[in-house]
Design an enzyme around this catalytic site. Structure first.
Site, PDB file in Angstrom:
ATOM      1  N   THR A 165      28.098  11.802  53.994  1.00  0.00           N
ATOM      2  CA  THR A 165      28.314  13.205  53.595  1.00  0.00           C
ATOM      3  C   THR A 165      28.052  14.153  54.760  1.00  0.00           C
ATOM      4  O   THR A 165      27.129  13.953  55.553  1.00  0.00           O
ATOM      5  CB  THR A 165      27.363  13.530  52.428  1.00  0.00           C
ATOM      6  OG1 THR A 165      27.545  12.538  51.433  1.00  0.00           O
ATOM      7  CG2 THR A 165      27.652  14.896  51.842  1.00  0.00           C
TER       8      THR A 165
ATOM      9  N   GLY B  20      19.497   9.743  53.024  1.00  0.00           N
ATOM     10  CA  GLY B  20      18.081   9.495  52.733  1.00  0.00           C
ATOM     11  C   GLY B  20      17.370   8.883  53.927  1.00  0.00           C
ATOM     12  O   GLY B  20      17.904   7.990  54.586  1.00  0.00           O
TER      13      GLY B  20
ATOM     14  N   GLU C 102      26.383   8.888  45.078  1.00  0.00           N
ATOM     15  CA  GLU C 102      27.304   7.749  44.834  1.00  0.00           C
ATOM     16  C   GLU C 102      28.511   8.187  44.007  1.00  0.00           C
ATOM     17  O   GLU C 102      28.971   7.466  43.132  1.00  0.00           O
ATOM     18  CB  GLU C 102      26.578   6.601  44.127  1.00  0.00           C
ATOM     19  CG  GLU C 102      25.627   5.833  44.997  1.00  0.00           C
ATOM     20  CD  GLU C 102      26.218   5.389  46.322  1.00  0.00           C
ATOM     21  OE1 GLU C 102      27.400   5.010  46.340  1.00  0.00           O
ATOM     22  OE2 GLU C 102      25.505   5.455  47.330  1.00  0.00           O
TER      23      GLU C 102
HETATM   24  C1  FAD Z   1      19.659  13.199  45.999  1.00  0.00           C
HETATM   25  C2  FAD Z   1      20.884  12.971  46.837  1.00  0.00           C
HETATM   26  C3  FAD Z   1      20.896  11.947  47.754  1.00  0.00           C
HETATM   27  C4  FAD Z   1      22.017  11.735  48.574  1.00  0.00           C
HETATM   28  N1  FAD Z   1      21.992  10.734  49.517  1.00  0.00           N
HETATM   29  C5  FAD Z   1      23.048  10.592  50.355  1.00  0.00           C
HETATM   30  C6  FAD Z   1      23.023   9.594  51.401  1.00  0.00           C
HETATM   31  O1  FAD Z   1      22.060   8.845  51.540  1.00  0.00           O
HETATM   32  N2  FAD Z   1      24.075   9.504  52.249  1.00  0.00           N
HETATM   33  C7  FAD Z   1      25.164  10.333  52.127  1.00  0.00           C
HETATM   34  O2  FAD Z   1      26.090  10.204  52.921  1.00  0.00           O
HETATM   35  N3  FAD Z   1      25.230  11.264  51.145  1.00  0.00           N
HETATM   36  C8  FAD Z   1      24.206  11.414  50.265  1.00  0.00           C
HETATM   37  N4  FAD Z   1      24.246  12.370  49.267  1.00  0.00           N
HETATM   38  C9  FAD Z   1      25.418  13.223  49.158  1.00  0.00           C
HETATM   39  C10 FAD Z   1      26.256  12.921  47.953  1.00  0.00           C
HETATM   40  O3  FAD Z   1      26.915  11.689  48.122  1.00  0.00           O
HETATM   41  C11 FAD Z   1      27.233  14.076  47.737  1.00  0.00           C
HETATM   42  O4  FAD Z   1      26.446  15.213  47.404  1.00  0.00           O
HETATM   43  C12 FAD Z   1      28.219  13.766  46.633  1.00  0.00           C
HETATM   44  O5  FAD Z   1      29.164  12.810  47.066  1.00  0.00           O
HETATM   45  C13 FAD Z   1      28.983  15.016  46.175  1.00  0.00           C
HETATM   46  O6  FAD Z   1      29.580  15.648  47.234  1.00  0.00           O
HETATM   47  P1  FAD Z   1      29.342  17.197  47.516  1.00  0.00           P
HETATM   48  O7  FAD Z   1      27.893  17.462  47.526  1.00  0.00           O
HETATM   49  O8  FAD Z   1      30.125  17.540  48.720  1.00  0.00           O
HETATM   50  O9  FAD Z   1      29.955  17.946  46.266  1.00  0.00           O
HETATM   51  P2  FAD Z   1      31.400  18.582  46.212  1.00  0.00           P
HETATM   52  O10 FAD Z   1      32.411  17.526  46.438  1.00  0.00           O
HETATM   53  O11 FAD Z   1      31.470  19.800  47.024  1.00  0.00           O
HETATM   54  O12 FAD Z   1      31.414  18.972  44.665  1.00  0.00           O
HETATM   55  C14 FAD Z   1      31.096  20.291  44.193  1.00  0.00           C
HETATM   56  C15 FAD Z   1      31.862  20.542  42.898  1.00  0.00           C
HETATM   57  O13 FAD Z   1      33.268  20.449  43.164  1.00  0.00           O
HETATM   58  C16 FAD Z   1      33.882  19.576  42.241  1.00  0.00           C
HETATM   59  N5  FAD Z   1      34.969  18.823  42.878  1.00  0.00           N
HETATM   60  C17 FAD Z   1      35.032  18.309  44.132  1.00  0.00           C
HETATM   61  N6  FAD Z   1      36.177  17.650  44.329  1.00  0.00           N
HETATM   62  C18 FAD Z   1      36.869  17.722  43.184  1.00  0.00           C
HETATM   63  C19 FAD Z   1      38.122  17.205  42.736  1.00  0.00           C
HETATM   64  N7  FAD Z   1      38.882  16.448  43.525  1.00  0.00           N
HETATM   65  N8  FAD Z   1      38.521  17.488  41.484  1.00  0.00           N
HETATM   66  C20 FAD Z   1      37.741  18.236  40.668  1.00  0.00           C
HETATM   67  N9  FAD Z   1      36.542  18.731  41.026  1.00  0.00           N
HETATM   68  C21 FAD Z   1      36.109  18.483  42.262  1.00  0.00           C
HETATM   69  C22 FAD Z   1      32.780  18.629  41.786  1.00  0.00           C
HETATM   70  O14 FAD Z   1      33.038  18.119  40.494  1.00  0.00           O
HETATM   71  C23 FAD Z   1      31.556  19.548  41.799  1.00  0.00           C
HETATM   72  O15 FAD Z   1      31.474  20.227  40.563  1.00  0.00           O
HETATM   73  C24 FAD Z   1      23.147  12.582  48.439  1.00  0.00           C
HETATM   74  C25 FAD Z   1      23.126  13.617  47.484  1.00  0.00           C
HETATM   75  C26 FAD Z   1      22.020  13.802  46.688  1.00  0.00           C
HETATM   76  C27 FAD Z   1      22.022  14.927  45.684  1.00  0.00           C
END
Ligand code: FAD
Length: 668
Positions: free
Chosen positions: A152, A191, A434
């Site tokens: 991410t 993490g 995930e």
């Molecule tokens: C506690 C925690 C631990 C994590 N650990 C890791 C890690 O170890 N390594 C790592 O790489 N990442 C990690 N992450 C990141 C995590 O994988 C991402 O936060 C997750 O994949 C969601 O991506 P985003 O945050 O960019 O959300 P976004 O994709 O920006 O989503 C935001 C909103 O937009 C909506 N949305 C996005 N795309 C679409 C679509 N195509 N259609 C409809 N709606 C959509 C979603 O439903 C959501 O409501 C972690 C996150 C958390 C919270």
């Protein structure tokens, strides 16, 4: 179970009147007497170590102190783990699962090493060549190096193709050069990345011979192995405090012309040769196996966390007495209030639904992965669709359950020492990591739309969507509603099938009216998400029913598990009653009958609620809750926890002399 301090009299009464033997449930859940003994021995091995005690509860520490204390404990825990492995001489998966669960409980607000275990090791196994595995695998297993998984970025999480980190291959030095060209390309979230890990698997856009080759994985050393200083060009830090999981040490990472050897691209499938020639993977899907496995594992994790939350809330509800049911009578146990039962018992039942479904899905996952080894990919799309919608539906349900448990404990549930806020933080995080839940549901919906076209075309269907055929033929799964378990299972499938049909119809109609397929998809996405959820619910219900049918336990225990099954299926149906009234033969009268049946089930489960949560056999140190300990001495424990607050160590806080007194005496 934990220490045997005097038992609260209400809990004692509950245990006396329980109609089944909780130990039988424990043994069943563990998978046999030997397994129960093994689990308890492992728990004892870790929990009896005085070095793992908290002199001051972690909640009272600063963010920095919490991190440092967590690293101290993590080192103790992983040293013990290594010693344990040395003793047995091999890695046994079921034993490792028990250990992981104990470690999670000890490092209760997150483990900064966890990404090493859940991502780094599986990705090396799944994506690295044998030569690469020889370089890194044993070192990561032995914790000689600690890794994380950095995918991410600040600007992109869900949309992986939009990631901006670049890896350009230079054939003259036979190195990749990594760069973060923009602020939004900084890795954000991994993490342990902040201050803990010294290696990372980094997801980046590959360019060789001036040609863009797509997303690939690279093993990158981040810190000097002796000094732990970041290597040149590595910009690294921690992202700050979060709703929960504050000890995971999630970090950020940027690259400024960071050179890594060619051998550091994970090349099990795609390859870059010395001269920069690129060999494409024969099947891109092979790379996603690891992610699917992690998603599947989440079901087990959240079912256990939900079971913990239920244990706390049910034991507390048996001890807590409040208000008057009849004037002048003693205050009843709050567990006797029907609304309290309605809050808690369905989620207790849900923890079993998640557990049974998680086990079933893990078996499918194991089968599909062994087929992959033989080059058979046919079942991969079905597994992917299942893992997406079940991860989404189960984490959402578990998060709602944990929050409901907190609310059911009134004010005391809001205290950190109840452990309910922390459990909620752990579960709700899984709704995002995930794969964000809505996005996952839309992936399943895409599979369901394809499956629908196959059903319409009269093609053979994979087992978990075979029910769609009924909706195509117009044959009704529940021709006359008789409210049996089989009728309800069939009704869940019918609802899912009709929702799939409805989504396909309106999307098709929109396209026919000239809307582009992409816009039609977006315009229909609320319905699409709902049909994926309905599919997930149909599977959960079917699996719970199948698991109870296969039980080989005493009649007394089977009766209780069948009651939990009925409660789960009826409660879930009633919560979605609009769908059932719209798409099945269920009438408003049937609805009322089911409501009555559900209330009867709440009464039937009431005498066994404490017995069921006792059957989970959580050690007091694993429950880690003032409200949920085995002895039920909640008020003593709340007081003892409050007395550990650093603010209570002085009778007068220094802020009185510094600020309060001058203000009070200033005559203002
Ligand atoms: C506690 C925690 C631990 C994590 N650990 C890791 C890690 O170890 N390594 C790592 O790489 N990442 C990690 N992450 C990141 C995590 O994988 C991402 O936060 C997750 O994949 C969601 O991506 P985003 O945050 O960019 O959300 P976004 O994709 O920006 O989503 C935001 C909103 O937009 C909506 N949305 C996005 N795309 C679409 C679509 N195509 N259609 C409809 N709606 C959509 C979603 O439903 C959501 O409501 C972690 C996150 C958390 C919270």
């Amino acid at each position: 179970m934990g220490s045997r301090t005097p038992e609260n009299s209400d809990l004692k009464k509950e245990r006396r009147t329980c109609t089944f033997n909780p130990l039988e449930l424990t043994v069943f859940l563990d998978g046999g007497r030997k397994k129960t003994k093994e689990r308890r021995d492992i728990e004892k091995y870790f929990l009896s170590d005085p070095e793992l005690n908290d002199p001051v509860p972690m909640d009272f520490l600063s963010h920095k102190e919490k991190y440092e204390e967590t690293v101290r404990k993590a080192c103790v825990v992983y040293k013990k783990l290594k010693e344990m492995r040395k003793g047995t001489g091999s890695i046994d998966i079921s034993r490792e699962n028990i250990i992981t669960s104990v470690i999670h409980s000890i490092l209760k607000d997150g483990d900064p090493f966890s990404l090493n275990n859940v991502m780094m090791i599986p990705v090396i196994i799944g994506q690295a060549t044998p030569r690469q595995q020889a370089m890194w695998l044993q070192r990561t297993i032995n914790y000689e190096i600690i890794g994380t998984y950095a995918q991410t970025e600040l600007g992109h999480g869900t949309f992986i193709r939009g990631l901006e980190t670049t890896a350009h291959y230079d054939p003259t030095t036979q190195e990749f050069i990594l760069n973060s060209p923009t602020l939004t390309s900084y890795k954000w979230w991994p993490g342990g990345l902040g201050q803990t890990t010294n290696y990372a698997i980094v997801v980046a856009q590959l360019y060789t011979q001036g040609v863009y080759r797509g997303i690939h994985l690279f093993m990158v050393q981040l810190r000097n192995e002796e000094t732990h200083e970041p290597l040149p060009g590595i910009k690294i830090g921690e992202i700050g405090t979060k709703l929960g999981m504050n000890n995971v040490n999630n970090g950020f990472l940027g690259f400024e012309n960071v050179h890594i050897p060619r051998e550091h691209m994970l090349m099990k499938y795609s390859k870059v040769l010395e001269d920069g020639s690129y060999i494409k993977s024969t099947n891109e899907k092979l790379a996603y196996g690891g992610m699917t496995f992690v998603r599947v594992s989440i079901l087990k994790v959240v079912s256990t966390l939900l079971a913990k939350a239920c244990t706390i809330a049910i034991r507390y509800s048996a001890v807590r007495r409040q208000s008057e049911m009849k004037p002048g009578e003693p205050e009843p146990q709050i567990l006797d209030y029907r609304t309290q039962q309605y809050k808690l018992f369905p989620y207790l039942a849900a923890s079993f639904a998640l557990k049974f479904t998680g086990k079933w899905l893990l078996n499918i996952c194991t089968e599909v992965f062994s087929e992959l080894e033989e080059g058979k990919l046919e079942r991969l799309p079905e597994l992917h669709a299942l893992s997406c919608c079940l991860k989404a539906v189960c984490t959402t349900e578990a998060a709602q359950g944990a929050e409901t448990c907190r609310l059911a404990c009134g004010g005391h549930g809001y205290m950190m020492c109840s452990n309910l806020p922390s459990l909620y933080g752990l579960i709700t995080a899984a709704c995002t990591y995930e794969g964000e839940n809505t996005v996952l549901l839309l992936q399943t919906a895409r599979y369901l739309m394809k499956a629908w076209q196959q059903a319409v075309g009269g093609m053979a269907m994979t087992p978990t969507v075979a029910y769609l055929k009924q909706a195509v033929s117009g044959s009704n799964g529940t021709p006359c509603w008789e409210g049996s378990t089989a009728c309800i299972v069939s009704a869940f499938q019918q609802v899912a099938a009709r929702k799939v049909k409805h989504s396909a119809d309106i999307m098709g109609q929109r396209i026919q009216e000239g809307v582009s397929p992409e816009d039609a998809w977006n315009m229909t996405s609320v319905e699409l998400v709902q049909c994926a959820e309905a599919h997930g619910r149909a599977i959960l219900v079917e699996r719970f029913v199948a698991a109870v049918a296969e039980l080989n336990v005493s009649v007394a225990l089977k009766t209780v598990l069948a009651q939990l099954r009925d409660l789960y299926t009826i409660y879930t149906l009633l919560r979605n009653s609009g769908d059932f009234l719209m798409y099945t033969e269920m009438t408003p009268l049937d609805y009322c009958n089911l409501q009555n049946r559900m209330e009867t089930l709440l009464s039937e489960l009431r005498p066994n609620a404490v017995g069921i949560v006792d059957g989970f056999d959580f050690h007091d140190d694993i429950i880690a809750s003032t409200l949920g300990s085995w002895d039920g001495q909640v008020y003593d424990r709340l007081f003892a926890a409050a007395s550990k607050s650093p603010l209570n160590q002085d009778t007068v806080n220094e802020s009185f002399h510094k600020y309060l007194k001058p203000m009070l005496k200033s005559g203002l």
